[in-house]
Design a protein around this motif. Structure first.
Motif, mmCIF file in Angstrom:
data_model
loop_
_atom_site.group_PDB
_atom_site.id
_atom_site.type_symbol
_atom_site.label_atom_id
_atom_site.label_comp_id
_atom_site.label_asym_id
_atom_site.label_seq_id
_atom_site.Cartn_x
_atom_site.Cartn_y
_atom_site.Cartn_z
ATOM 1 N N SER A 48 -4.008 -7.747 14.020
ATOM 2 C CA SER A 48 -4.253 -6.831 12.907
ATOM 3 C C SER A 48 -5.706 -6.354 12.924
ATOM 4 N N GLY A 50 -7.829 -6.559 10.452
ATOM 5 C CA GLY A 50 -8.671 -7.594 9.853
ATOM 6 C C GLY A 50 -9.008 -8.711 10.823
ATOM 7 N N ASP A 86 -8.108 2.390 8.320
ATOM 8 C CA ASP A 86 -8.562 1.002 8.157
ATOM 9 C C ASP A 86 -9.874 0.899 7.375
ATOM 10 N N GLU A 89 -10.071 -1.670 4.477
ATOM 11 C CA GLU A 89 -10.101 -3.049 4.977
ATOM 12 C C GLU A 89 -11.441 -3.349 5.645
ATOM 13 N N TRP A 90 -12.016 -2.360 6.300
ATOM 14 C CA TRP A 90 -13.359 -2.493 6.889
ATOM 15 C C TRP A 90 -14.363 -2.842 5.794
ATOM 16 N N ALA A 92 -13.718 -4.298 2.965
ATOM 17 C CA ALA A 92 -13.417 -5.653 2.488
ATOM 18 C C ALA A 92 -13.960 -6.707 3.446
ATOM 19 N N VAL A 93 -13.812 -6.498 4.751
ATOM 20 C CA VAL A 93 -14.331 -7.454 5.735
ATOM 21 C C VAL A 93 -15.860 -7.489 5.673
ATOM 22 N N GLU A 96 -16.954 -9.518 2.817
ATOM 23 C CA GLU A 96 -16.714 -10.937 3.059
ATOM 24 C C GLU A 96 -17.738 -11.540 4.031
#
Length: 130
Positions: A48, A50, A86, A89-90, A92-93, A96
């Motif tokens: 995936s 992520g 993406d 999600e980029w 979000a990563v 994190e």
């Protein structure tokens, strides 16, 4: 006094795919070439987006640690996404894996051959005399 550039490598990532250094330290800065989601054996890590993004950050971190710094000292990163879908999600990563103050960042869509993300970066190396 100016430090000469020093190539930085890590056994935790694969060898470069061409005539370039994975990272170069100059003074108190580390310039990391684009890293992808590949292990030391050159095999793709993660299916995936992520998983591939985290694997790529692991490679950045390995080079940063080899040079005496870490992800918390990234001052600039560039994200190259095979699919602009993406982007959320980029974000979000990044949230994190990185800490405030977040590094300056550029994100662009690009064609990547069989993987979802590439990241390059500039790090500050604390304690290096200038």
């Amino acid at each position: 006094m100016t430090d000469a550039p020093v190539a930085i490598r890590s056994g935790r990532i694969g060898p470069p795919a061409g005539p370039y250094s994975p990272a170069v330290r100059v003074g108190d800065l580390l310039f990391v070439s684009g890293q992808g989601p590949f292990g030391p054996d050159g095999r793709l890590r993660g299916e995936s987006f992520g998983e591939q993004a985290h694997a790529t950050f692991d490679n950045l971190e390995a080079l940063a640690i080899a040079a005496g710094t870490d992800l918390s000292r990234a001052v600039r990163i560039g994200g190259y996404l095979a699919d602009q879908a993406d982007f959320a999600e980029w974000n979000a990563v990044c949230k994190e894996r990185l800490r405030e103050p977040y590094p300056a960042r550029t994100t662009v869509p690009v064609e990547l051959p069989g993987f979802a993300i590439e990241i390059d970066a500039v790090f500050w190396i604390p304690g290096v005399a200038r």
